[in-house]
Design a protein around this motif. Structure first.
Motif, PDB file in Angstrom:
ATOM      1  N   ALA A 189     -21.119 -64.774   4.590  1.00 33.49           N
ATOM      2  CA  ALA A 189     -20.191 -63.949   3.807  1.00 33.49           C
ATOM      3  C   ALA A 189     -18.744 -64.387   4.072  1.00 33.49           C
ATOM      4  CB  ALA A 189     -20.379 -62.472   4.149  1.00 33.49           C
ATOM      5  N   GLN A 191     -17.704 -67.395   5.001  1.00 34.41           N
ATOM      6  CA  GLN A 191     -17.450 -68.686   4.351  1.00 34.41           C
ATOM      7  C   GLN A 191     -17.323 -68.509   2.846  1.00 34.41           C
ATOM      8  OE1 GLN A 191     -20.154 -71.879   6.111  1.00 34.41           O
ATOM      9  NE2 GLN A 191     -20.909 -69.997   7.032  1.00 34.41           N
ATOM     10  N   ALA A 192     -18.093 -67.581   2.294  1.00 33.62           N
ATOM     11  CA  ALA A 192     -18.024 -67.340   0.854  1.00 33.62           C
ATOM     12  C   ALA A 192     -16.647 -66.816   0.473  1.00 33.62           C
ATOM     13  CB  ALA A 192     -19.108 -66.353   0.431  1.00 33.62           C
ATOM     14  N   ARG A 194     -13.931 -67.275   2.060  1.00 39.44           N
ATOM     15  CA  ARG A 194     -12.983 -68.371   2.263  1.00 39.44           C
ATOM     16  C   ARG A 194     -12.913 -69.231   1.001  1.00 39.44           C
ATOM     17  NH1 ARG A 194     -15.466 -72.756   5.964  1.00 39.44           N
ATOM     18  NH2 ARG A 194     -16.770 -72.929   4.110  1.00 39.44           N
ATOM     19  N   ASP A 195     -14.079 -69.530   0.412  1.00 31.83           N
ATOM     20  CA  ASP A 195     -14.113 -70.428  -0.738  1.00 31.83           C
ATOM     21  C   ASP A 195     -13.667 -69.747  -2.025  1.00 31.83           C
ATOM     22  OD1 ASP A 195     -14.964 -72.332   0.953  1.00 31.83           O
ATOM     23  OD2 ASP A 195     -16.914 -72.684   0.024  1.00 31.83           O
ATOM     24  N   ASP A 196     -14.048 -68.497  -2.231  1.00 32.42           N
ATOM     25  CA  ASP A 196     -13.676 -67.809  -3.466  1.00 32.42           C
ATOM     26  C   ASP A 196     -13.851 -66.297  -3.296  1.00 32.42           C
ATOM     27  OD1 ASP A 196     -13.520 -66.738  -6.064  1.00 32.42           O
ATOM     28  OD2 ASP A 196     -14.149 -68.645  -6.931  1.00 32.42           O
ATOM     29  N   THR A 198     -13.037 -63.754  -5.234  1.00 34.10           N
ATOM     30  CA  THR A 198     -13.537 -62.993  -6.384  1.00 34.10           C
ATOM     31  C   THR A 198     -15.050 -63.162  -6.511  1.00 34.10           C
ATOM     32  OG1 THR A 198     -11.459 -63.405  -7.493  1.00 34.10           O
ATOM     33  CG2 THR A 198     -13.258 -62.620  -8.853  1.00 34.10           C
ATOM     34  N   ALA A 199     -15.504 -64.403  -6.427  1.00 32.39           N
ATOM     35  CA  ALA A 199     -16.941 -64.650  -6.542  1.00 32.39           C
ATOM     36  C   ALA A 199     -17.689 -63.948  -5.412  1.00 32.39           C
ATOM     37  CB  ALA A 199     -17.221 -66.149  -6.513  1.00 32.39           C
ATOM     38  N   ALA A 200     -17.118 -63.934  -4.213  1.00 34.16           N
ATOM     39  CA  ALA A 200     -17.784 -63.269  -3.095  1.00 34.16           C
ATOM     40  C   ALA A 200     -17.878 -61.771  -3.348  1.00 34.16           C
ATOM     41  CB  ALA A 200     -17.027 -63.543  -1.791  1.00 34.16           C
ATOM     42  N   SER A 201     -16.808 -61.184  -3.877  1.00 36.23           N
ATOM     43  CA  SER A 201     -16.824 -59.735  -4.037  1.00 36.23           C
ATOM     44  C   SER A 201     -17.811 -59.294  -5.118  1.00 36.23           C
ATOM     45  CB  SER A 201     -15.426 -59.185  -4.300  1.00 36.23           C
ATOM     46  OG  SER A 201     -14.978 -59.604  -5.558  1.00 36.23           O
ATOM     47  N   VAL A 202     -18.015 -60.086  -6.172  1.00 36.45           N
ATOM     48  CA  VAL A 202     -18.987 -59.662  -7.176  1.00 36.45           C
ATOM     49  C   VAL A 202     -20.424 -59.814  -6.677  1.00 36.45           C
ATOM     50  CG1 VAL A 202     -17.474 -60.129  -9.137  1.00 36.45           C
ATOM     51  CG2 VAL A 202     -19.159 -61.827  -8.467  1.00 36.45           C
ATOM     52  N   LEU A 203     -20.603 -60.481  -5.541  1.00 39.70           N
ATOM     53  CA  LEU A 203     -21.940 -60.541  -4.949  1.00 39.70           C
ATOM     54  C   LEU A 203     -22.152 -59.393  -3.965  1.00 39.70           C
ATOM     55  CD1 LEU A 203     -22.189 -64.375  -4.360  1.00 39.70           C
ATOM     56  CD2 LEU A 203     -23.360 -63.047  -6.100  1.00 39.70           C
ATOM     57  N   GLY A 204     -21.176 -58.495  -3.901  1.00 41.56           N
ATOM     58  CA  GLY A 204     -21.331 -57.320  -3.054  1.00 41.56           C
ATOM     59  C   GLY A 204     -20.734 -57.461  -1.669  1.00 41.56           C
ATOM     60  N   ILE A 205     -19.928 -58.507  -1.451  1.00 44.69           N
ATOM     61  CA  ILE A 205     -19.316 -58.698  -0.136  1.00 44.69           C
ATOM     62  C   ILE A 205     -17.994 -57.935  -0.084  1.00 44.69           C
ATOM     63  CG2 ILE A 205     -18.255 -60.401   1.392  1.00 44.69           C
ATOM     64  CD1 ILE A 205     -20.379 -62.399   0.232  1.00 44.69           C
ATOM     65  N   ASN A 206     -17.903 -57.038   0.893  1.00 42.99           N
ATOM     66  CA  ASN A 206     -16.692 -56.254   1.053  1.00 42.99           C
ATOM     67  C   ASN A 206     -15.637 -57.109   1.765  1.00 42.99           C
ATOM     68  OD1 ASN A 206     -14.710 -54.446   1.712  1.00 42.99           O
ATOM     69  ND2 ASN A 206     -16.117 -52.842   2.369  1.00 42.99           N
TER      70      ASN A 206
ATOM     71  N   PHE B  74     -16.482 -55.064  -4.968  1.00 49.00           N
ATOM     72  CA  PHE B  74     -17.841 -55.277  -4.463  1.00 49.00           C
ATOM     73  C   PHE B  74     -18.768 -54.109  -4.801  1.00 49.00           C
ATOM     74  CE2 PHE B  74     -16.204 -52.713  -1.025  1.00 49.00           C
ATOM     75  CZ  PHE B  74     -17.315 -52.020  -0.568  1.00 49.00           C
ATOM     76  N   ALA B  77     -21.529 -54.495  -7.509  1.00 49.81           N
ATOM     77  CA  ALA B  77     -22.715 -55.242  -7.084  1.00 49.81           C
ATOM     78  C   ALA B  77     -23.736 -54.325  -6.430  1.00 49.81           C
ATOM     79  CB  ALA B  77     -22.322 -56.355  -6.121  1.00 49.81           C
ATOM     80  N   PHE B  85     -19.174 -66.751 -14.044  1.00 53.87           N
ATOM     81  CA  PHE B  85     -17.804 -66.873 -14.530  1.00 53.87           C
ATOM     82  C   PHE B  85     -17.671 -67.972 -15.577  1.00 53.87           C
ATOM     83  CE2 PHE B  85     -17.613 -64.868 -10.454  1.00 53.87           C
ATOM     84  CZ  PHE B  85     -16.640 -63.893 -10.596  1.00 53.87           C
ATOM     85  N   PHE B  91     -19.186 -71.543  -4.219  1.00 50.76           N
ATOM     86  CA  PHE B  91     -18.592 -71.707  -2.892  1.00 50.76           C
ATOM     87  C   PHE B  91     -18.700 -73.187  -2.587  1.00 50.76           C
ATOM     88  CE2 PHE B  91     -20.617 -67.400  -2.795  1.00 50.76           C
ATOM     89  CZ  PHE B  91     -19.448 -66.745  -3.129  1.00 50.76           C
TER      90      PHE B  91
END
Lengths: 327, 255
Positions: A189, A191-192, A194-196, A198-206, B74, B77, B85, B91
């Protein structure tokens, strides 16, 4: 992975070193100092490497742990001896108990500091976060200069407890925890995000709580290193936790390869031992040291190891590949 | 059938520009719904509002009975919403399979201590995550690339990886923002059959696209957006013959 057998092996090895090696010998001192560097670099790598935040106040967490641990052992030892009956224990056991209490206190205090610093990181990014954490580091130093109870600018002397066993054990432990974190749900989570983000948050990562978690965890590890360091010499001075110290830790992380724990370990050892081996060059020592850093960054801008990690499994499979090639 | 996603009088303004203007919109459970419209119609903005990435200026968004207004991104989700997107967001410093493993975040539960100390629960859950990730990769045809760096994949495969990552979270609804753009004809056909399969498994799909042909082929229902407002809604046939839609796409004859 470090289970059963390997853990026993490490414990046995450390005990053997503890019993046979003089911790105050020049070589063992340099190696113990490398252990502190390793703990600091590996812990900073969690914030800067895994989570991709930019913190440059790591010496601040180190100082919080050091001064908290030192204060506990200096002002609290008598109480511990009286109430826990430590005085009747053998010296090594009493020392270990005091040291462990100091480590726990130092880690907790630094974790609290990490939580407080982690909060602004939710709003700040990149350069702005860097400046905020830099400010925190300096603030901590100035606070300790001005607390007379812990010696202020003169420094703080306590009874030293120099233990190869405990320093080694916590170093191995921190490296182990950090490696485990990388390949876990939480590490992925981090590393995700770190990379993006917005993309991390739509996967449910707070995002918010993970950033704070990275700061708290990293600070706790630095605090643990600090408490051990306080007892290494039994002498602390606010100036040894200055901005330059923070920068040294960052250099280790970047040189090793942001995100690589193995890289952080190697770079921490190299950068601690190198200035010692360069002593024969006397005045030119720091020139050579700096030049080596520049060359390293030019040749391998991604760091010594990039983001790759050392593992026994990959070593074995590589061995097989070459073996197959020969056959 | 009850609406799984319901947007009620949703408005979003960026400064003086009203990108989405009092739109009522709903997606029913089990549907393959499409949202189309010319460039700048507000499609992507509406999608961002539905997933909680962009907060609404006014109105409300209800997913599976609970409002996401004012909740962090979040949160959607956790209600079973997944999306991709327009300009693929992977990632990039992680491998293909790690990307999908991150997608499993919403249904996994192991805490930090479990992972860092390698408790038994960690291993048990990790095995489930890896199995599920391989299953999703196999479904989009990326099994062979599992260990590769995500950034090294060609564009079409990156799209598929993003879909696999979204599906790994076992969503109720999958929202795709222009999934066919930049894909070859063959890849688009593969995408269509994958989407049909996903719907047949009970996942609701919401497609945003301006490729009329692709959308008309596979959707059950189409909503057309123009300049921030809904101008038509109905079956693909109804929408295709709608005068307002033709005007929005082709313009009207000058009098």
């Amino acid at each position: 992975m470090l289970r059963g057998g390997k853990a026993l092996l490490v414990l046995g090895l450390l005990l053997l070193l503890q019993l046979t090696v003089d911790p105050n010998h020049y070589v063992s001192r340099v190696l113990l100092l490398s252990c502190f560097s390793v703990m600091l670099a590996v812990s900073l790598n969690i914030i800067n490497g895994y989570a991709g935040q930019f913190s440059i106040g790591h010496a601040g967490f180190y100082a919080v742990g050091a001064y908290t641990g030192a204060s506990l052992s200096h002002f609290g030892r008598e109480w511990m001896e009286a109430s826990l009956g430590l005085a009747s224990f053998p010296a090594w056991l009493a020392d270990s108990a005091v040291l462990l209490a100091a480590v726990v206190a130092g880690s907790v205090a630094a974790a609290v500091a990490g939580f407080i610093v982690g909060l602004p990181s939710l709003r700040l990014r990149g350069d702005y976060l860097a400046i905020a954490t830099l400010g925190f580091g300096e603030l901590i130093r100035v606070i300790f200069i001005n607390i007379d109870r812990v010696g202020g600018a003169r420094g703080f002397s306590i009874a030293p407890i120099n233990s190869i066993f405990w320093i080694g054990l916590f170093t191995v432990g921190i490296v182990w925890l950090s490696r485990n974190l990388l390949n876990s749900r939480q590490g992925r989570a981090l590393q995700a995000l770190r990379d993006d983000e917005t993309a991390a948050s739509v996967l449910g990562i707070n995002i918010t709580s993970y950033k704070v978690m990275a700061f708290v965890l990293s600070a706790a590890m630095a605090g643990c290193a600090g408490a051990l360091y306080a007892h290494f010499d039994g002498y602390l001075q606010p100036d040894s936790f200055n901005f330059i110290r923070s920068i040294e830790i960052i250099i280790m992380v970047v040189l090793g390869g942001l995100g690589s724990t193995t890289g952080a370990v190697i770079a921490a050892v190299v950068l601690t031992v190198l200035p010692e081996t360069l002593r024969e060059f006397a005045d030119y020592r720091m020139v050579i040291y700096s030049a080596l850093l520049v060359i390293c960054m030019l040749v391998r801008p991604q760091g010594l190891l990039g983001t790759s990690e050392f593992s026994w499994a990959s070593l074995r499979s590589r061995g097989k590949e070459t073996g197959g090639g020969l056959a | 059938m009850a609406a799984l996603i319901q947007a009620v009088q949703v408005t979003r303004a960026f400064g003086g520009l009203v990108a989405v203007n009092s739109v009522d919109f709903s997606v029913r459970r089990g549907q393959m719904k499409a949202l189309i419209g010319p460039n700048g119609a507000g499609k992507s903005t509406l999608l961002n509002l539905l997933t909680g990435i962009t907060p609404v200026t006014s109105g409300d968004i209800i997913i599976d009975g609970s409002s996401i207004r004012g909740r962090p991104a979040f949160h959607a989700a956790t209600l079973g919403l997944a999306r991709t997107f327009q300009n693929v967001r992977l990632f990039e410093n992680m491998t293909v399979i790690e990307n999908v493993m991150v997608g499993c975040h919403s249904w996994t539960r192991q805490g930090i201590a479990s992972g860092a100390l390698r408790w038994i629960g960690h291993w048990r859950e990790e095995r489930l995550i890896i199995e599920e990730s391989h299953r999703q990769l196999g479904r989009v045809g990326l099994e062979a690339e599992a260990g590769a760096d995500a950034a090294s994949l060609p564009f079409g495969k990156q799209r598929m990886l993003e879909i696999a990552r979204a599906l790994a979270g076992h969503p109720q609804v999958l929202m795709l923002d222009e999934p066919a753009s930049g894909l070859s004809t063959r890849e688009t056909a593969e995408l269509s059959s994958l989407l049909r399969q996903i719907v047949s498994e009970g996942v609701t799909v919401l497609l945003v696209d301006h490729d009329m042909q692709f959308v008309m082929d596979i959707s059950d229902e189409v909503t057309v957006l123009d300049q921030g407002r809904t101008i038509a809604e109905g079956t693909p046939e109804q929408v295709q013959s709608d005068a307002a839609v033709i005007a929005a796409y082709l313009g009207t004859e000058p009098n």
